[in-house]
Design a protein around this motif. Structure first.
Motif, PDB file in Angstrom:
ATOM      1  N   TYR A   1      59.218 -13.007   9.435  1.00  5.77           N
ATOM      2  CA  TYR A   1      59.693 -14.365   9.166  1.00  5.77           C
ATOM      3  C   TYR A   1      61.171 -14.523   9.504  1.00  5.77           C
ATOM      4  N   SER A   2      61.862 -13.427   9.591  1.00  4.93           N
ATOM      5  CA  SER A   2      63.286 -13.458   9.900  1.00  4.93           C
ATOM      6  C   SER A   2      63.520 -13.061  11.348  1.00  4.93           C
ATOM      7  N   ASP A   3      64.569 -13.606  11.949  1.00  2.41           N
ATOM      8  CA  ASP A   3      64.886 -13.224  13.321  1.00  2.41           C
ATOM      9  C   ASP A   3      65.565 -11.858  13.386  1.00  2.41           C
ATOM     10  N   TYR A   4      65.772 -11.252  12.238  1.00  2.00           N
ATOM     11  CA  TYR A   4      66.395  -9.923  12.201  1.00  2.00           C
ATOM     12  C   TYR A   4      65.561  -8.901  12.962  1.00  2.00           C
ATOM     13  N   GLY A   5      64.228  -9.086  12.953  1.00  2.00           N
ATOM     14  CA  GLY A   5      63.344  -8.123  13.591  1.00  2.00           C
ATOM     15  C   GLY A   5      63.064  -8.404  15.050  1.00  2.00           C
TER      16      GLY A   5
ATOM     17  N   LYS B   1      70.805 -27.404  12.143  1.00  2.00           N
ATOM     18  CA  LYS B   1      70.055 -26.539  11.231  1.00  2.00           C
ATOM     19  C   LYS B   1      69.996 -25.124  11.769  1.00  2.00           C
ATOM     20  N   GLU B   2      69.660 -24.186  10.884  1.00  2.00           N
ATOM     21  CA  GLU B   2      69.506 -22.806  11.298  1.00  2.00           C
ATOM     22  C   GLU B   2      68.159 -22.611  11.999  1.00  2.00           C
ATOM     23  N   ARG B   3      68.107 -21.580  12.804  1.00  2.00           N
ATOM     24  CA  ARG B   3      66.863 -21.251  13.465  1.00  2.00           C
ATOM     25  C   ARG B   3      65.834 -20.824  12.417  1.00  2.00           C
ATOM     26  N   GLU B   4      64.597 -21.273  12.586  1.00  2.00           N
ATOM     27  CA  GLU B   4      63.567 -20.972  11.604  1.00  2.00           C
ATOM     28  C   GLU B   4      62.304 -20.444  12.261  1.00  2.00           C
TER      29      GLU B   4
ATOM     30  N   ALA C   1      63.068 -29.939  18.114  1.00  2.00           N
ATOM     31  CA  ALA C   1      63.914 -28.748  18.066  1.00  2.00           C
ATOM     32  C   ALA C   1      63.870 -28.056  19.417  1.00  2.00           C
ATOM     33  N   ILE C   2      64.736 -27.069  19.560  1.00  2.00           N
ATOM     34  CA  ILE C   2      64.612 -26.134  20.677  1.00  2.00           C
ATOM     35  C   ILE C   2      63.713 -25.003  20.194  1.00  2.00           C
TER      36      ILE C   2
END
Length: 125
Positions: free
Chosen positions: A107-111, A43-46, A92-93
């Motif tokens: 909420y996004s890892d973009y920041g 899965k993607e990181r959340e 999860a990790i």
């Protein structure tokens, strides 16, 4: 440069609790907004949780709200994630994150400017 080191992961049974820690060092200060993300296999990181520099603002993913609590100790430059009533889907990790100053959408890892190396949490049924 900011160095983030997580600890506290492990293998537990459903319903158990764990507390993750994230110790920050380097050019830190206590002004960084901090958070936790997780990534399950395949899965993607959340996003999991967010805390602002003062600790006055906290937010959580819907899936963990009411079970997880994020906090920070400015004197120790450490952020915590208290996880209660763990479920197998929490496996999860878990990654500690230091956001860019002034981040608005956390909420996004973009920041995220800096990441820890991750700590494994496994919840058995």
């Amino acid at each position: 440069q900011v160095l983030l080191v997580e600890s506290g992961g492990g293998l537990v049974q459903t319903g158990a609790s764990l507390r993750l820690s994230c110790a920050a060092s380097g050019r830190t200060g206590n002004s960084y907004p901090m958070g936790w993300f997780r990534q399950a296999p395949g899965k993607e990181r959340e996003f999991v949780a967010f805390i602002n520099w003062s600790g006055a603002i906290k937010d959580y993913a819907t899936s963990v709200k009411g079970r997880f609590t994020i906090s920070r100790d400015s004197a120790k430059d450490t952020v915590y994630l208290q996880m209660n009533n763990l479920k197998p889907e929490d496996t999860a990790i878990y990654y500690c994150a230091a956001y860019a100053l002034g981040v608005t959408y956390y909420y996004s890892d973009y920041g995220v400017d800096h990441w820890g190396q991750g700590t494994q949490v496994t919840v058995s049924s």
